[in-house]
Enzyme design. Structure first.
Site, mmCIF file in Angstrom:
data_model
loop_
_atom_site.group_PDB
_atom_site.id
_atom_site.type_symbol
_atom_site.label_atom_id
_atom_site.label_comp_id
_atom_site.label_asym_id
_atom_site.label_seq_id
_atom_site.Cartn_x
_atom_site.Cartn_y
_atom_site.Cartn_z
ATOM 1 N N HIS A 190 33.315 -38.121 -50.301
ATOM 2 C CA HIS A 190 33.945 -37.687 -49.463
ATOM 3 C C HIS A 190 32.850 -37.994 -47.939
ATOM 4 C CE1 HIS A 190 35.857 -33.500 -50.440
ATOM 5 N NE2 HIS A 190 35.991 -34.690 -51.099
ATOM 6 N N GLU A 212 30.730 -36.597 -45.549
ATOM 7 C CA GLU A 212 29.558 -35.954 -45.235
ATOM 8 C C GLU A 212 28.413 -36.573 -46.294
ATOM 9 O OE1 GLU A 212 33.279 -34.851 -45.199
ATOM 10 O OE2 GLU A 212 33.028 -32.807 -44.382
ATOM 11 N N CYS A 225 34.032 -28.843 -46.690
ATOM 12 C CA CYS A 225 34.907 -28.273 -47.870
ATOM 13 C C CYS A 225 33.552 -27.784 -48.742
ATOM 14 C CB CYS A 225 35.502 -29.531 -48.937
ATOM 15 S SG CYS A 225 34.435 -30.622 -49.756
#
Length: 147
Positions: free
Chosen positions: A54, A56, A84
């Site tokens: 991901h 992030e 998420c």
């Protein structure tokens, strides 16, 4: 402060476009410390075949490495899609002080969209930054894969 939000979100969008180019969900993230970009990343799950790919997570990892510390309490993160549960956990654990995101994720978003999942948020969250541009990239991706 709005011009900084747009400036950094544009960088996050550029990262998201790289993910799109590689066949990944177009999400980009930028970590900023004292008005200086310290990390940029985009989703790499498909390319790396790694569930942790991901934007992030990668941006936080890079920021910690560059700054030589795990506490990012003087840093902000700009991300094109609402984080998420995994990414929100990483944001909380790294002590990032502010989250700016573009598109809401009503299915998997954990920062603000799902009240039942909402953690005891320890960061300020600013939502809908350049939302149309962020959502447009996501729509483009999902339209292509559904054909």
């Amino acid at each position: 402060m709005a011009h900084f939000e747009n400036k950094y979100m544009r960088m996050a969008l550029d990262e998201a476009k790289l993910a799109l180019k590689h066949g990944d969900i177009p999400v980009g993230a930028v970590v900023v410390c004292k008005d200086r970009v310290v990390a940029k990343a985009h989703n790499t799950r498909e390319r790396s075949q790694n569930a942790l790919g991901h934007a992030e997570i990668a941006a936080i990892f890079e920021a910690c490495k560059k700054l030589g510390r795990w506490r990012l309490n003087d840093c902000d993160i700009y991300v094109t899609l609402e984080p998420c549960i995994m990414c929100t956990g990483a944001i909380i654990q790294s002590r990032i002080r502010r989250v700016y995101f573009g598109a809401y994720d009503f299915d998997f978003g954990y920062a603000v969209s799902n009240e039942a999942l909402k953690p005891k948020i320890k960061f300020d969250c600013y939502c809908g930054i350049m939302e149309d541009e962020c959502k447009s990239l996501l729509d483009e991706f999902f339209t292509k894969i559904r054909k």
